[in-house]
Design a protein around this motif. Structure first.
Motif, short mmCIF file in Angstrom:
data_model
loop_
_atom_site.label_atom_id
_atom_site.label_comp_id
_atom_site.label_asym_id
_atom_site.label_seq_id
_atom_site.Cartn_x
_atom_site.Cartn_y
_atom_site.Cartn_z
N PHE A 29 -3.00 21.73 -26.26
CA PHE A 29 -1.94 22.27 -25.41
C PHE A 29 -1.02 23.13 -26.26
O PHE A 29 -0.57 22.73 -27.33
CB PHE A 29 -1.15 21.12 -24.79
N LYS A 30 -0.74 24.35 -25.78
CA LYS A 30 0.10 25.28 -26.53
C LYS A 30 1.43 25.46 -25.79
O LYS A 30 1.50 26.11 -24.75
CB LYS A 30 -0.62 26.60 -26.71
N ALA A 36 6.55 31.11 -22.99
CA ALA A 36 6.54 32.56 -22.80
C ALA A 36 6.27 32.91 -21.34
O ALA A 36 6.89 33.83 -20.80
CB ALA A 36 5.49 33.19 -23.71
N LEU A 37 5.37 32.19 -20.69
CA LEU A 37 5.09 32.45 -19.28
C LEU A 37 6.30 32.16 -18.40
O LEU A 37 6.63 32.93 -17.50
CB LEU A 37 3.89 31.63 -18.82
N VAL A 38 6.97 31.06 -18.66
CA VAL A 38 8.16 30.71 -17.88
C VAL A 38 9.26 31.73 -18.12
O VAL A 38 9.90 32.23 -17.17
CB VAL A 38 8.62 29.27 -18.20
N VAL A 44 11.17 38.71 -15.13
CA VAL A 44 10.66 39.64 -14.11
C VAL A 44 11.34 39.39 -12.77
O VAL A 44 11.76 40.34 -12.09
CB VAL A 44 9.13 39.53 -14.01
N LEU A 45 11.46 38.15 -12.38
CA LEU A 45 12.12 37.85 -11.09
C LEU A 45 13.60 38.21 -11.12
O LEU A 45 14.16 38.67 -10.11
CB LEU A 45 11.93 36.38 -10.73
#
Length: 58
Positions: A29-30, A36-38, A44-45
């Motif tokens: 698990f990274k 980074a995705l969150v 972006v939102l």
């Protein structure tokens, strides 16, 4: 927590769970990729909401 199974049944359950078909190889698990995705999706939102707010107000 003690098992409600008798020792013979518990041994059968353990051997079933340790069989190779139930051993799925997984990558480690990274945490940084998830972080980074969150952070990217929040960024972006947030930018999208600011752009929509400027369109509505202007």
């Amino acid at each position: 927590m003690s098992s409600r199974l008798n020792p013979q049944d518990q041994q059968r359950v353990d051997s079933y769970l340790e069989s190779p078909i139930h051993q799925v190889p997984r990558r480690p698990f990274k945490v940084w990729i998830l972080l980074a995705l969150v952070a990217g999706s929040v960024l972006v939102l947030g930018l999208l909401s600011r752009m929509l707010g400027q369109l509505v107000v202007a």
